[in-house]
Design a protein around this motif. Structure first.
Motif, PDB file in Angstrom:
ATOM      1  N   SER A 120      65.623 -15.763  18.637  1.00  0.00           N
ATOM      2  CA  SER A 120      65.609 -17.231  18.667  1.00  0.00           C
ATOM      3  C   SER A 120      65.801 -17.797  20.051  1.00  0.00           C
ATOM      4  N   GLU A 126      64.385 -22.693  16.680  1.00  0.00           N
ATOM      5  CA  GLU A 126      63.651 -21.434  16.589  1.00  0.00           C
ATOM      6  C   GLU A 126      64.193 -20.556  15.474  1.00  0.00           C
ATOM      7  N   ASP A 127      65.459 -20.769  15.067  1.00  0.00           N
ATOM      8  CA  ASP A 127      65.998 -20.031  13.918  1.00  0.00           C
ATOM      9  C   ASP A 127      65.106 -20.222  12.702  1.00  0.00           C
ATOM     10  N   GLY A 157      69.528 -24.542  13.305  1.00  0.00           N
ATOM     11  CA  GLY A 157      69.453 -23.275  12.602  1.00  0.00           C
ATOM     12  C   GLY A 157      70.275 -23.175  11.347  1.00  0.00           C
TER      13      GLY A 157
END
Length: 381
Positions: A120, A126-127, A157
């Motif tokens: 990530s 990005e998670d 996330g």
């Protein structure tokens, strides 16, 4: 070009496309090759114009930072359809995460499962991208270290973990009590216990005034709690307040300067004779600076550090609280496989009602020269 080399190059391109940008070290870990091989592959692909390169990292052409990963299986996933595929999302393969991944991978391989990794890059959004990519690629379960510390729903996330439609285990993270993610299985190092063991060790050596110097990290809150609790339990005076927020430092250099000034003030103005420093890498940087100020280690200031990645390589060698990183990865993988096994049984049981587990593994105190003590066994709180 040999077929297996060509296939590896295609995997490298797929990885770069999925992540947008990643270091050569991370590329080597994902390809399961040496740094030399990964660097050679990257140089060839860059020369062919198929990848770009910026400051030691390979990048998907046109990407300036990790881009949302496509929700399509990358080459390599399909080969594992005959066995269980487990997805794992970690912020990076640097620092302690390589050991965590190795521990998980060993357990999965021993039980016939395969690990597929997503990075990530400490970008919370990005998670979610990596989780979706891994689930779309057929991951039966997930091992996730969210980029943020707590698991409360919100942008980033934490809520992405809750959205995963497969069994999930949090790794080296914890959540606020009462948050939805608090019901997930999780495995972590008990960093509060580790900080407490450091205080008990220093107190056993006769130190009564002990300071704390923390970097900004997901473990900082637990380290401070364990450190403070141990001081109270032992009847020792509170540690001098640092007077600065390590998370507010404009640069790493400024953070070192602030930590150095804090420790100097502790020794010269508050009669502190010992300190717990997080991390060991920070302590390695601070050690010669302390000595340049005339503060000798361990004669004037006994040091114990949290993390043991480079602690043994300094002079003097640093006494360290060593989190059981590999064991954390192994325990998390075992916990996930056990839950997947229950889901696959046809015995009439309801796996949704199976007990959840919050597992904490105790760090080990590794005594070296920097604390000035002769105790050679690990102490526990």
């Amino acid at each position: 070009m040999r077929d297996h080399v060509r296939a590896r190059h295609e995997r490298a391109i797929a990885i770069a496309r999925a992540h947008g940008s990643l270091s050569i070290a991370d590329l080597a870990a994902l390809l399961e090759v040496s740094m030399v091989t990964a660097r050679r592959d990257a140089e060839l692909l860059v020369s062919e114009g198929r990848l770009g390169r910026v400051h030691g990292s390979v990048v998907w052409p046109g990407s300036g930072r990790p881009a949302p990963a496509p929700a399509v299986p990358a080459p390599g996933f399909r080969r594992a359809r005959a066995g269980t595929v487990v997805g794992m999302v970690v912020p990076t393969m640097h620092y302690s995460f390589s050991e965590i991944v190795q521990g998980a991978r060993a357990v999965l391989a021993a039980r016939g499962a395969r690990l597929v990794l997503g990075l990530s890059g400490y970008f919370p959004d990005e998670d979610r991208s990596q989780i979706r990519r891994l689930v779309a690629a057929g991951a039966a379960g997930l091992l996730v270290t969210p980029s943020r510390e707590d698991g409360t729903p919100g942008p980033g996330g934490a809520d992405a973990v809750l959205e995963a439609a497969v069994p999930t285990v949090l790794v080296e993270r914890w959540t606020r009590t009462g948050s939805p993610a608090d019901a997930l299985d999780r495995v972590r190092s008990d960093s509060a216990h580790g900080a407490g063991s450091a205080v008990h060790h220093l107190a056993a050596l006769g130190h009564r005034r002990i300071a704390l110097a923390l970097q900004d990290s997901p473990h900082a809150r637990q380290l401070k709690a364990g450190f403070t609790s141990a001081l109270t339990t032992l009847g020792l005076p509170p540690a001098p307040a640092p007077g600065f927020d390590p998370g507010a430092a404009a640069s790493e250099s400024e953070r070192y300067d602030l930590a150095l000034e804090h420790l100097r003030g502790c020794v010269r103005e508050h009669a502190v004779t010992a300190a717990l420093v997080h991390s060991d890498a920070d302590a390695v940087v601070l050690l010669p600076r302390l000595q340049a100020l005339g503060i000798r280690v361990p004669e004037d200031l006994a040091l114990v550090v949290y993390d043991d990645e480079v602690a043994g390589l300094s002079e003097p060698a640093l006494t360290a609280v060593a989190p059981p990183r590999r064991a954390v990865g192994a325990a998390a993988a075992g916990l996930l496989l056990d839950r997947l096994d229950r889901l696959g049984r046809l015995d009439g049981g309801d796996p949704a009602h199976a007990p959840r587990h919050h597992v904490e593994l105790l760090p080990e105190l590794r005594v070296r020269d920097s604390c000035g003590g002769a105790i050679t066994r690990a102490l526990t709180v």
